[in-house]
Design a protein around this motif. Structure first.
Motif, PDB file in Angstrom:
ATOM      1  N   UNK A  83       1.912 -11.526   4.836  1.00 37.87           N
ATOM      2  CA  UNK A  83       0.902 -10.970   3.949  1.00 37.87           C
ATOM      3  C   UNK A  83       0.245  -9.744   4.585  1.00 37.87           C
ATOM      4  N   UNK A  84      -0.059  -9.829   5.883  1.00 34.29           N
ATOM      5  CA  UNK A  84      -0.651  -8.682   6.566  1.00 34.29           C
ATOM      6  C   UNK A  84       0.306  -7.493   6.595  1.00 34.29           C
ATOM      7  N   UNK A  85       1.593  -7.758   6.783  1.00 33.51           N
ATOM      8  CA  UNK A  85       2.594  -6.683   6.794  1.00 33.51           C
ATOM      9  C   UNK A  85       2.690  -6.025   5.421  1.00 33.51           C
ATOM     10  N   UNK A  86       2.677  -6.812   4.360  1.00 35.84           N
ATOM     11  CA  UNK A  86       2.725  -6.251   3.006  1.00 35.84           C
ATOM     12  C   UNK A  86       1.490  -5.402   2.727  1.00 35.84           C
ATOM     13  N   UNK A  87       0.323  -5.867   3.149  1.00 37.07           N
ATOM     14  CA  UNK A  87      -0.898  -5.085   2.950  1.00 37.07           C
ATOM     15  C   UNK A  87      -0.853  -3.778   3.731  1.00 37.07           C
ATOM     16  N   UNK A  88      -0.317  -3.836   4.943  1.00 42.91           N
ATOM     17  CA  UNK A  88      -0.198  -2.625   5.753  1.00 42.91           C
ATOM     18  C   UNK A  88       0.755  -1.626   5.099  1.00 42.91           C
ATOM     19  N   UNK A  89       1.866  -2.087   4.566  1.00 38.21           N
ATOM     20  CA  UNK A  89       2.812  -1.198   3.885  1.00 38.21           C
ATOM     21  C   UNK A  89       2.178  -0.568   2.652  1.00 38.21           C
ATOM     22  N   UNK A  90       1.423  -1.353   1.886  1.00 37.56           N
ATOM     23  CA  UNK A  90       0.738  -0.802   0.713  1.00 37.56           C
ATOM     24  C   UNK A  90      -0.301   0.235   1.122  1.00 37.56           C
ATOM     25  N   UNK A 100       1.417   3.115  -5.729  1.00 46.31           N
ATOM     26  CA  UNK A 100       1.490   1.747  -5.193  1.00 46.31           C
ATOM     27  C   UNK A 100       2.583   0.945  -5.908  1.00 46.31           C
ATOM     28  N   UNK A 101       3.304   0.181  -5.119  1.00 47.20           N
ATOM     29  CA  UNK A 101       4.404  -0.606  -5.646  1.00 47.20           C
ATOM     30  C   UNK A 101       3.922  -2.043  -5.805  1.00 47.20           C
ATOM     31  N   UNK A 102       4.215  -2.602  -6.979  1.00 49.95           N
ATOM     32  CA  UNK A 102       3.853  -4.000  -7.205  1.00 49.95           C
ATOM     33  C   UNK A 102       4.894  -4.866  -6.487  1.00 49.95           C
TER      34      UNK A 102
END
Length: 109
Positions: A83-90, A100-102
């Motif tokens: 989850x932290x990695x996905x937030x960082x990528x966003x 922003x990509x859903x």
């Protein structure tokens, strides 16, 4: 030599031997009653079952706790990292100006 009388103090009466009669007291009859012995046996059985149940419950709690620590905690940690990695990528994508990509929708190629 004749016995000398005691000087001073209080003399107590001698203990008498208990009377031996065939009549038992009420308390003795109650203690020896069959209902009392059955009640004592039931109480002993209840204590025995309670100890066994407590011991087996403790073993089950130990097994459940160690299984949780070995299997579930690492899974939770890994999901948090993802989850932290996905937030960082966003966040990086928004800084670079990309829309922003859903994460639930597939990305067209």
């Amino acid at each position: 030599m004749a016995s000398q009388p005691r000087r001073g103090g209080v003399s107590l009466p001698d203990r008498r031997a208990p009377k031996n009669t065939n009549q038992d007291g009420i308390i003795t009859k109650l203690i020896n009653a069959p209902i009392v012995s059955r009640g004592k046996q039931a109480a002993c059985d209840a204590v025995y079952v309670s100890k066994k149940l407590l011991r087996s419950t403790g073993k089950a709690a130990w097994i459940a706790g160690t299984t949780f620590l070995i299997l579930v905690v690492p899974l939770i940690i890994e999901m948090d990292r993802e989850q932290q990695l996905n937030e960082l990528e966003l966040q990086q994508a928004s800084l670079l100006g990309a829309p922003p990509v859903n994460p639930t929708l597939p990305v067209p190629r």
